[in-house]
Write a protein that holds these residues in place. Structure first.
Motif, PDB file in Angstrom:
ATOM      1  N   ARG A   1     -14.628  12.921  20.007  1.00  0.00           N
ATOM      2  CA  ARG A   1     -14.158  13.749  18.897  1.00  0.00           C
ATOM      3  C   ARG A   1     -15.374  14.350  18.199  1.00  0.00           C
ATOM      4  NH1 ARG A   1      -9.998  12.875  21.072  1.00  0.00           N
ATOM      5  NH2 ARG A   1      -7.974  12.288  20.179  1.00  0.00           N
TER       6      ARG A   1
ATOM      7  N   LEU B   1     -16.641  15.255  14.487  1.00  0.00           N
ATOM      8  CA  LEU B   1     -16.379  15.053  13.061  1.00  0.00           C
ATOM      9  C   LEU B   1     -16.822  16.299  12.311  1.00  0.00           C
ATOM     10  CD1 LEU B   1     -15.502  13.088  10.817  1.00  0.00           C
ATOM     11  CD2 LEU B   1     -17.855  12.248  10.743  1.00  0.00           C
TER      12      LEU B   1
ATOM     13  N   SER C   1     -16.416  18.843   8.605  1.00  0.00           N
ATOM     14  CA  SER C   1     -16.078  18.913   7.177  1.00  0.00           C
ATOM     15  C   SER C   1     -15.986  20.365   6.747  1.00  0.00           C
ATOM     16  CB  SER C   1     -17.139  18.205   6.330  1.00  0.00           C
ATOM     17  OG  SER C   1     -17.193  16.840   6.616  1.00  0.00           O
TER      18      SER C   1
ATOM     19  N   HIS D   1     -11.951  16.547   5.640  1.00  0.00           N
ATOM     20  CA  HIS D   1     -12.693  16.128   6.823  1.00  0.00           C
ATOM     21  C   HIS D   1     -11.724  16.006   7.998  1.00  0.00           C
ATOM     22  CE1 HIS D   1     -15.894  15.167   3.973  1.00  0.00           C
ATOM     23  NE2 HIS D   1     -14.994  14.467   3.288  1.00  0.00           N
TER      24      HIS D   1
ATOM     25  N   LEU E   1     -11.209  15.149  12.447  1.00  0.00           N
ATOM     26  CA  LEU E   1     -11.666  14.738  13.776  1.00  0.00           C
ATOM     27  C   LEU E   1     -10.987  15.659  14.777  1.00  0.00           C
ATOM     28  CD1 LEU E   1     -11.676  10.826  13.707  1.00  0.00           C
ATOM     29  CD2 LEU E   1     -13.632  12.335  14.076  1.00  0.00           C
TER      30      LEU E   1
ATOM     31  N   ASP F   1     -14.314   7.335  20.005  1.00  0.00           N
ATOM     32  CA  ASP F   1     -13.407   6.432  19.303  1.00  0.00           C
ATOM     33  C   ASP F   1     -12.349   5.900  20.257  1.00  0.00           C
ATOM     34  OD1 ASP F   1     -12.612   4.998  17.146  1.00  0.00           O
ATOM     35  OD2 ASP F   1     -11.911   6.686  15.947  1.00  0.00           O
TER      36      ASP F   1
ATOM     37  N   TYR G   1     -13.859   8.884   6.369  1.00  0.00           N
ATOM     38  CA  TYR G   1     -15.003   9.730   6.737  1.00  0.00           C
ATOM     39  C   TYR G   1     -16.314   8.959   6.592  1.00  0.00           C
ATOM     40  CZ  TYR G   1     -18.647  13.252   5.960  1.00  0.00           C
ATOM     41  OH  TYR G   1     -19.820  13.968   5.987  1.00  0.00           O
TER      42      TYR G   1
ATOM     43  N   LEU H   1     -16.687   6.315   9.232  1.00  0.00           N
ATOM     44  CA  LEU H   1     -17.076   6.905  10.524  1.00  0.00           C
ATOM     45  C   LEU H   1     -18.561   7.223  10.545  1.00  0.00           C
ATOM     46  CD1 LEU H   1     -14.036   9.283  11.065  1.00  0.00           C
ATOM     47  CD2 LEU H   1     -14.725   7.471  12.641  1.00  0.00           C
ATOM     48  N   ARG H   2     -19.062   7.809   9.447  1.00  0.00           N
ATOM     49  CA  ARG H   2     -20.487   8.142   9.378  1.00  0.00           C
ATOM     50  C   ARG H   2     -21.338   6.871   9.397  1.00  0.00           C
ATOM     51  NH1 ARG H   2     -22.073  13.327   8.240  1.00  0.00           N
ATOM     52  NH2 ARG H   2     -23.925  12.514   9.273  1.00  0.00           N
TER      53      ARG H   2
ATOM     54  N   GLU I   1     -21.342   5.447  12.965  1.00  0.00           N
ATOM     55  CA  GLU I   1     -22.185   6.222  13.863  1.00  0.00           C
ATOM     56  C   GLU I   1     -23.657   6.024  13.541  1.00  0.00           C
ATOM     57  OE1 GLU I   1     -21.401   8.040  16.615  1.00  0.00           O
ATOM     58  OE2 GLU I   1     -19.497   7.039  16.299  1.00  0.00           O
TER      59      GLU I   1
END
Length: 562
Positions: free
Chosen positions: A317, A319, A321, A331, A333, A487, A540, A543-544, A547
């Motif tokens: 995916r 990501l 914004s 935000h 995906l 993911d 969001y 996820l950041r 990662e």
């Protein structure tokens, strides 16, 4: 031995779930249809329930003086999202073993999950002695050489010393003072130990007091927080999950050891399904608790609906914004199957170092300076607002610094003049401001952007995806593709009308199902519908964060030599 539901849940170790309870003294709310305000409120004496989970639903706060509560103290109810910042007051009651700490205190991977304690006496280890009163940070619980232990750290003279303490280690352990401030939600998730209340001191209210506030005006004292749990349970003859507040006036008895736990329906989360082997797919399941999201296709997943789960897999995916200056930006995906097209939008670069990261061999990066910069070295170029450059490459250059020659990193560029080009050098540490000039009018698919350009990358939808009923990306004034992530997903469809299938995220969709012993009519899944996932602000940042833990961050820009 019977106890109140409240006392049982307060002492229950989540690792001991599920537990089967028999109601010893029941309650019936006349006129209710077995449910009130979304929570179960009628439990008959002799009824049997299987507890599968519990979480804090709300807090009962008592205003206290000198860290104590009197019988006259006012009690107020606080929702978990009650605003304010709080300091945690250290618990004065000692823990008698490491096992008691590990069982009752949250220890986890985030900074909130690293509680600190000190021992009242010295602890002698094989090659290390922990002094009494010395702060011990608890980082994680794991098995070491067949024995459960806690990984700990002690800092002495700026040096960290790591060691393990077995759960069997006994002593007198006190909580250390904590100088951090927390939101109420963070305290609920990490800072309320089992079987104990938590004293907090209000540090900042974050809002102006009004008459609706449960706390007195100008209150800046201490509160004793008592959690009220929401218990998730399965009942013998129901196919949905029931929710019971722990302060319900019932007595219960743990009969797990004398009851066939398999006679209850077995609720499974999407994480539980994902942990099954690939050979077990496809499977048919019935939804016991539907997700709360209203976004398609999740609004089609209602309680009682039968679904086919075809397979599990990892999927890429992007990501993204919205490019907005206000706080309402959304935000997303975006799957690689997205069929819309994008046009480039100018990127902004705060430093010369960012220009070096963004440049590519495919094309010259053309930028305009939006901020002036005066170079401290005559060998390097001073930038004025409006200067235009073509970025070339990173190299080193010799400059005169305090009467001595020194090599520093610079960015070689060509300044665009009215009728010619001038070679210039910009210091890599330069804090300026640049905006990209776009000459490329091509329309790109998502996969092409990920293949040909460095992220982050700014775009706008030029051709919407016609396969999506409502393409939320097309309405955005601009998007920044921030990073590509991988993911976990399950591919599902309706069992009754499998016209199309959907990808559902395993870790962002709260849904419970139970498996049915039915054969799947068609093993080949129907066409997969593209879904752009609208993620919340909290999701969001998770996820950041994930990662950033997975991939090392880029190196920091070099510092100004002065």
């Amino acid at each position: 031995m019977a106890s109140t539901l409240e006392k049982f849940i307060h002492s229950l170790d989540p690792r001991a779930l599920p537990r089967v309870l028999q109601i010893q003294s029941g309650i019936y709310c006349q006129g209710s249809v077995y449910e009130m305000f979304g929570n179960e409120c009628s439990l008959s004496t002799g009824e049997v329930i299987k507890v599968i989970g519990f979480k804090i639903n709300k807090l009962i706060a008592s205003i206290c003086e000198n860290n104590e509560v009197s019988q006259f103290s006012a009690k107020v109810e606080l929702p978990l999202n009650f605003p304010g910042l709080y300091k945690v007051v250290a618990d004065k009651t000692p823990y008698v073993s490491i096992e008691e700490i590990a069982r009752n205190v949250s220890i986890g991977p985030t900074r909130f999950g690293h509680p600190c304690f000190y021992s009242a006496e010295d602890i002698k280890l094989a090659n290390f002695t922990i002094k009494h009163g010395e702060q011990i940070t608890f980082n994680s619980v794991e098995e070491v050489n067949g024995t459960m232990a806690v990984n700990c750290v002690v800092v002495r003279n700026t040096h960290s010393h790591s060691f393990t303490l077995p759960l069997s280690q006994e002593g007198e352990f006190y909580e250390c003072e904590d100088d951090q401030i927390y939101t109420l939600k963070e305290i609920v998730e990490w800072k309320i130990p089992k079987c104990r209340n938590r004293i907090v001191k209000l540090s900042n209210t974050l809002h102006m007091w009004d008459s609706s506030s449960p706390l007195p005006e100008n209150f800046d004292g201490c509160l004793i927080l008592m959690p009220v749990y929401e218990v998730q349970a399965v009942m013998k003859f129901r196919k949905d999950i029931v929710h019971i507040l722990s302060d319900l006036d019932v007595e219960v008895k743990d009969v797990t050891d004398y009851y066939d736990i398999g006679s209850f329906l077995q609720p499974l989360s999407l994480e539980d399904i994902f942990e099954r082997t690939s050979e077990e797919f496809p499977m048919v399941a019935e939804i016991m608790e539907a997700p709360s999201r209203s976004q398609k296709p999740y609004n089609l997943l209602s309680t009682g609906k039968e679904i086919v789960i075809y397979k599990k897999y990892q999927a890429a995916r992007v990501l993204a914004s919205e490019m907005r200056s206000d706080s309402s930006k959304r935000h997303f995906l975006i799957p690689m199957s997205y069929r819309g097209k994008f046009k480039r939008r100018p990127r902004e670069f705060p430093t010369a170092y960012d220009l070096e990261i963004a440049r590519s061999e495919k094309e010259h990066l053309h930028v305009v300076a939006t901020k002036a910069f005066t170079s401290p070295h005559k060998e390097l170029f001073s930038v004025s607002v409006g200067d235009q450059f073509l970025v070339q490459q990173c190299q080193t250059s010799e400059v005169l610094y305090e009467g001595r020659k020194k090599l520093i990193d610079v960015l070689a560029c060509e300044q665009i003049l009215s009728d010619s080009y001038k070679k210039v050098l910009l210091p890599m540490y330069m804090e300026g401001g640049f905006v990209e000039v776009i000459h490329d009018k091509k329309q790109y698919h998502l996969s092409e952007i990920c293949k040909e350009f460095h992220l982050p990358f700014n775009v706008k939808v030029s051709v919407r995806d016609l396969s999506i009923e409502e393409d939320v990306l097309a309405a955005s004034p601009g998007l920044q593709f921030e990073e590509e992530i991988t993911d976990s997903y399950l591919l599902i469809s309706s069992a009754s009308s499998p016209a199309e299938s959907w990808e559902v995220p395993v870790y962002r969709l709260n849904m419970l199902v139970h498996l049915l012993s039915k054969d799947v009519q068609t093993v080949v899944p129907p066409v997969t519908r593209t879904t752009v996932e609208d993620v919340s602000e909290e999701e969001y940042y998770m996820l950041r964060r994930y990662e950033n833990l997975t991939f090392p961050p880029p190196p920091r820009p070099p510092k100004n030599p002065t």
